[in-house]
Design an enzyme around this catalytic site. Structure first.
Site, PDB file in Angstrom:
ATOM      1  N   THR A 141      -9.084   0.344   2.834  1.00 47.52           N
ATOM      2  CA  THR A 141      -9.132   1.804   2.866  1.00 47.52           C
ATOM      3  C   THR A 141     -10.123   2.415   1.875  1.00 47.52           C
ATOM      4  O   THR A 141     -10.291   3.631   1.866  1.00 47.52           O
ATOM      5  CB  THR A 141      -7.738   2.401   2.582  1.00 47.52           C
ATOM      6  OG1 THR A 141      -7.301   1.941   1.301  1.00 47.52           O
ATOM      7  CG2 THR A 141      -6.736   1.990   3.638  1.00 47.52           C
TER       8      THR A 141
ATOM      9  N   LYS B  45     -12.459   1.351  11.523  1.00 48.34           N
ATOM     10  CA  LYS B  45     -11.134   1.789  11.971  1.00 48.34           C
ATOM     11  C   LYS B  45     -11.145   2.107  13.474  1.00 48.34           C
ATOM     12  O   LYS B  45     -10.179   1.818  14.181  1.00 48.34           O
ATOM     13  CB  LYS B  45     -10.678   3.011  11.170  1.00 48.34           C
ATOM     14  CG  LYS B  45     -10.362   2.738   9.707  1.00 48.34           C
ATOM     15  CD  LYS B  45      -9.141   1.853   9.501  1.00 48.34           C
ATOM     16  CE  LYS B  45      -7.859   2.527   9.958  1.00 48.34           C
ATOM     17  NZ  LYS B  45      -6.675   1.630   9.724  1.00 48.34           N
TER      18      LYS B  45
ATOM     19  N   TYR C 184     -16.401   2.685   7.165  1.00 49.70           N
ATOM     20  CA  TYR C 184     -14.926   2.718   7.240  1.00 49.70           C
ATOM     21  C   TYR C 184     -14.481   3.306   8.575  1.00 49.70           C
ATOM     22  O   TYR C 184     -13.657   2.707   9.287  1.00 49.70           O
ATOM     23  CB  TYR C 184     -14.379   3.539   6.067  1.00 49.70           C
ATOM     24  CG  TYR C 184     -12.902   3.848   6.164  1.00 49.70           C
ATOM     25  CD1 TYR C 184     -11.942   2.861   5.960  1.00 49.70           C
ATOM     26  CD2 TYR C 184     -12.467   5.145   6.450  1.00 49.70           C
ATOM     27  CE1 TYR C 184     -10.583   3.154   6.047  1.00 49.70           C
ATOM     28  CE2 TYR C 184     -11.106   5.447   6.536  1.00 49.70           C
ATOM     29  CZ  TYR C 184     -10.179   4.451   6.335  1.00 49.70           C
ATOM     30  OH  TYR C 184      -8.842   4.747   6.430  1.00 49.70           O
TER      31      TYR C 184
ATOM     32  N   GLY D 285       0.821  -1.208   0.000  1.00 48.91           N
ATOM     33  CA  GLY D 285       0.000   0.000   0.000  1.00 48.91           C
ATOM     34  C   GLY D 285       0.854   1.257   0.000  1.00 48.91           C
ATOM     35  O   GLY D 285       2.089   1.195   0.083  1.00 48.91           O
TER      36      GLY D 285
ATOM     37  N   ILE E 234      -3.671 -10.341   7.392  1.00 45.89           N
ATOM     38  CA  ILE E 234      -3.713 -10.049   8.833  1.00 45.89           C
ATOM     39  C   ILE E 234      -5.007 -10.540   9.493  1.00 45.89           C
ATOM     40  O   ILE E 234      -5.110 -10.538  10.717  1.00 45.89           O
ATOM     41  CB  ILE E 234      -3.513  -8.537   9.135  1.00 45.89           C
ATOM     42  CG1 ILE E 234      -4.613  -7.676   8.506  1.00 45.89           C
ATOM     43  CG2 ILE E 234      -2.121  -8.089   8.707  1.00 45.89           C
ATOM     44  CD1 ILE E 234      -4.649  -6.248   9.046  1.00 45.89           C
TER      45      ILE E 234
ATOM     46  N   THR F  47      -7.157   6.782  11.363  1.00 42.81           N
ATOM     47  CA  THR F  47      -7.663   7.800  10.450  1.00 42.81           C
ATOM     48  C   THR F  47      -8.441   8.911  11.147  1.00 42.81           C
ATOM     49  O   THR F  47      -9.051   8.691  12.202  1.00 42.81           O
ATOM     50  CB  THR F  47      -8.587   7.112   9.414  1.00 42.81           C
ATOM     51  OG1 THR F  47      -9.234   8.101   8.629  1.00 42.81           O
ATOM     52  CG2 THR F  47      -9.660   6.275  10.093  1.00 42.81           C
ATOM     53  N   ASP F  48      -8.435  10.077  10.502  1.00 42.19           N
ATOM     54  CA  ASP F  48      -9.276  11.203  10.930  1.00 42.19           C
ATOM     55  C   ASP F  48     -10.769  10.869  10.807  1.00 42.19           C
ATOM     56  O   ASP F  48     -11.593  11.524  11.426  1.00 42.19           O
ATOM     57  CB  ASP F  48      -8.958  12.429  10.072  1.00 42.19           C
ATOM     58  CG  ASP F  48      -9.109  12.148   8.583  1.00 42.19           C
ATOM     59  OD1 ASP F  48      -8.764  11.022   8.150  1.00 42.19           O
ATOM     60  OD2 ASP F  48      -9.583  13.031   7.842  1.00 42.19           O
TER      61      ASP F  48
HETATM   62  N1  LIG Z   1      -4.844   7.049   2.394  1.00 40.96           N
HETATM   63  C1  LIG Z   1      -5.239   7.994   3.227  1.00 40.96           C
HETATM   64  O1  LIG Z   1      -5.509   9.137   2.839  1.00 40.96           O
HETATM   65  C2  LIG Z   1      -5.351   7.684   4.698  1.00 40.96           C
HETATM   66  C3  LIG Z   1      -5.824   8.686   5.553  1.00 40.96           C
HETATM   67  C4  LIG Z   1      -5.885   8.444   6.918  1.00 40.96           C
HETATM   68  C5  LIG Z   1      -5.476   7.221   7.408  1.00 40.96           C
HETATM   69  N2  LIG Z   1      -5.039   6.254   6.570  1.00 40.96           N
HETATM   70  C6  LIG Z   1      -4.636   4.960   7.146  1.00 40.96           C
HETATM   71  O2  LIG Z   1      -3.289   4.683   6.789  1.00 40.96           O
HETATM   72  C7  LIG Z   1      -3.113   3.271   6.677  1.00 40.96           C
HETATM   73  C8  LIG Z   1      -2.461   2.946   5.345  1.00 40.96           C
HETATM   74  O3  LIG Z   1      -3.308   3.426   4.302  1.00 40.96           O
HETATM   75  P1  LIG Z   1      -2.841   3.466   2.784  1.00 40.96           P
HETATM   76  O4  LIG Z   1      -3.228   4.777   2.254  1.00 40.96           O
HETATM   77  O5  LIG Z   1      -1.448   2.989   2.659  1.00 40.96           O
HETATM   78  O6  LIG Z   1      -3.828   2.380   2.173  1.00 40.96           O
HETATM   79  P2  LIG Z   1      -3.635   1.424   0.924  1.00 40.96           P
HETATM   80  O7  LIG Z   1      -2.779   2.075  -0.100  1.00 40.96           O
HETATM   81  O8  LIG Z   1      -5.001   0.969   0.554  1.00 40.96           O
HETATM   82  O9  LIG Z   1      -2.809   0.202   1.519  1.00 40.96           O
HETATM   83  C9  LIG Z   1      -3.381  -0.730   2.377  1.00 40.96           C
HETATM   84  C10 LIG Z   1      -2.722  -2.053   2.125  1.00 40.96           C
HETATM   85  O10 LIG Z   1      -3.284  -3.021   3.014  1.00 40.96           O
HETATM   86  C11 LIG Z   1      -3.415  -4.224   2.284  1.00 40.96           C
HETATM   87  N3  LIG Z   1      -4.408  -5.102   2.880  1.00 40.96           N
HETATM   88  C12 LIG Z   1      -5.761  -5.052   2.743  1.00 40.96           C
HETATM   89  N4  LIG Z   1      -6.327  -6.068   3.412  1.00 40.96           N
HETATM   90  C13 LIG Z   1      -5.316  -6.777   3.967  1.00 40.96           C
HETATM   91  C14 LIG Z   1      -5.270  -7.946   4.746  1.00 40.96           C
HETATM   92  N5  LIG Z   1      -6.373  -8.601   5.106  1.00 40.96           N
HETATM   93  N6  LIG Z   1      -4.054  -8.411   5.134  1.00 40.96           N
HETATM   94  C15 LIG Z   1      -2.911  -7.766   4.771  1.00 40.96           C
HETATM   95  N7  LIG Z   1      -2.894  -6.656   4.018  1.00 40.96           N
HETATM   96  C16 LIG Z   1      -4.087  -6.174   3.620  1.00 40.96           C
HETATM   97  C17 LIG Z   1      -3.806  -3.791   0.895  1.00 40.96           C
HETATM   98  O11 LIG Z   1      -3.551  -4.821  -0.020  1.00 40.96           O
HETATM   99  P3  LIG Z   1      -4.485  -4.980  -1.334  1.00 40.96           P
HETATM  100  O12 LIG Z   1      -4.317  -3.713  -2.099  1.00 40.96           O
HETATM  101  O13 LIG Z   1      -3.929  -6.178  -1.989  1.00 40.96           O
HETATM  102  O14 LIG Z   1      -5.888  -5.153  -0.831  1.00 40.96           O
HETATM  103  C18 LIG Z   1      -2.925  -2.564   0.694  1.00 40.96           C
HETATM  104  O15 LIG Z   1      -1.688  -2.909   0.136  1.00 40.96           O
HETATM  105  C19 LIG Z   1      -4.494   2.650   6.883  1.00 40.96           C
HETATM  106  O16 LIG Z   1      -4.615   2.245   8.220  1.00 40.96           O
HETATM  107  C20 LIG Z   1      -5.449   3.798   6.625  1.00 40.96           C
HETATM  108  O17 LIG Z   1      -6.644   3.636   7.344  1.00 40.96           O
HETATM  109  C21 LIG Z   1      -4.957   6.445   5.212  1.00 40.96           C
END
Ligand SMILES: NC(=O)c1ccc[n+]([C@@H]2O[C@H](COP(=O)([O-])OP(=O)(O)OC[C@H]3O[C@@H](n4cnc5c(N)ncnc54)[C@H](OP(=O)(O)O)[C@@H]3O)[C@@H](O)[C@H]2O)c1
Length: 291
Positions: free
Chosen positions: A62, A129, A125, A10, A37, A101-102
């Site tokens: 996400t 979270k 979501y 991710g 996970i 997350t916010d």
């Molecule tokens: N992006 C934002 O703007 C944002 C904002 C606030 C907080 N966050 C938080 O930051 C964290 C990282 O977000 P990100 O932006 O990096 O999201 P992302 O790009 O969607 O990455 C999440 C990763 O988790 C993997 N995943 C999904 N289900 C899984 C499972 N069961 N076991 C293992 N891996 C799994 C996904 O794999 P697949 O793609 O193969 O499903 C993906 O590679 C998250 O906790 C999110 O809630 C993100």
């Protein structure tokens, strides 16, 4: 110090692994294909196999609209997954740094949200979270929960990627102007994660829940202007403000989730910088991905 990074495919996982490699920090990344996970036994086995000194959970479901359509899956990944990780980390005496997350906040009030403000998610979501945060707190005291927002950078499909792609094709874009938030350069977040890891590895106190995001609250329109003025100068496309209702979606979004990051800065001695300072490098790296 050896980090085990879940969600390595991710955007945050990739940022952390790239920066760790540049800084010479030992880090093992596991993608979903390497470790799901939601499989508790596999999580325990992975920690036993890799023997990290700290676990970073950047794995999550996400996609906010997908979560709305499939709540069971959202809770399975975003609550049960972190619960397994926290239990396995606790069993081995390891600290867990968990991303949140916010969107745990309701967003129907002005001002910035502090860590102890009441949570009130408006979509599945956010609820899933929040349940993940609670599962982590229940399983281990040795956690750092880091809530961030609007993460942008070269990896993955996100709002940053979408507007850069659309601006290359269309002379005019209609952008939502009634959702307010603090964008966060993914690389800055990765640096903050490594900073916290080093802080904990040195045995310094800091377990708890924190906010970390870029400085400067903007609407999606303001964020788009900030990114496109760097990427497309001087030929900025025309940006038209529209309300969120112009883009009907399965999940509602909170209107204001600006986060107050003072607690993070005070505890860890690292203050977030303005998100605009991270735009040029993010655009350059995005282009470096072949975009
Ligand atoms: N992006 C934002 O703007 C944002 C904002 C606030 C907080 N966050 C938080 O930051 C964290 C990282 O977000 P990100 O932006 O990096 O999201 P992302 O790009 O969607 O990455 C999440 C990763 O988790 C993997 N995943 C999904 N289900 C899984 C499972 N069961 N076991 C293992 N891996 C799994 C996904 O794999 P697949 O793609 O193969 O499903 C993906 O590679 C998250 O906790 C999110 O809630 C993100």
């Amino acid at each position: 110090m050896t980090l085990l990074v879940l969600g390595a495919g991710g955007q945050v996982g990739r940022e952390v692994l790239e920066l760790a490699s540049e800084k010479g920090v030992a880090a093992i990344g596991l993608t979903r294909a390497d470790l799901d996970i939601t499989d508790g036994a596999a999580v325990h086995a992975a920690l036993a196999q890799h023997r990290p000194s700290l676990v970073v959970n950047a794995a999550a479901l996400t996609n906010v609209d997908q979560a709305e359509a499939d709540p069971a899956r959202a809770f399975h990944v975003n609550r049960d997954g972190p619960a397994h990780l926290a239990a396995a980390a606790a069993a081995r005496g390891l600290p867990l740094l968990h991303l949140s997350t916010d969107y745990v906040f309701g967003g129907e009030r002005p001002g910035a949200w502090r860590e102890d403000d009441p949570t009130e998610p408006v979509n599945v979501y956010g609820h899933s979270k929040l349940a993940g945060e609670e599962a982590v707190r229940a399983a281990t005291e040795r956690h750092v929960i880091l809530r961030s927002s609007w993460i942008f950078g070269p990896f993955g499909r996100n709002f940053f990627d979408t507007i850069l792609r659309q601006a290359a094709r269309a002379p005019e874009l209609r952008i939502v102007a009634d959702q307010r938030n603090c964008p966060t350069p993914g690389r800055d977040l990765a640096a903050a994660i490594l900073h916290v890891a080093e802080h904990l590895a040195a045995g310094r106190p800091g377990f708890g829940t924190y906010h970390y995001c870029g400085v400067g609250a903007v609407t999606r329109l303001g964020f788009a202007e900030g990114v496109l003025s760097v990427a497309f100068r001087p030929y900025l496309p025309l940006l038209r403000p529209v309300p969120a209702t112009a883009y009907p979606s399965a999940a509602p979004r909170p209107a204001n989730t600006v986060l107050d990051c003072a607690k993070f800065a005070t505890t860890f001695g690292l203050a977030p910088r303005p998100w605009r300072a991270g735009v040029a490098l993010a655009v350059e790296r995005w282009r470096g991905q072949g975009n």
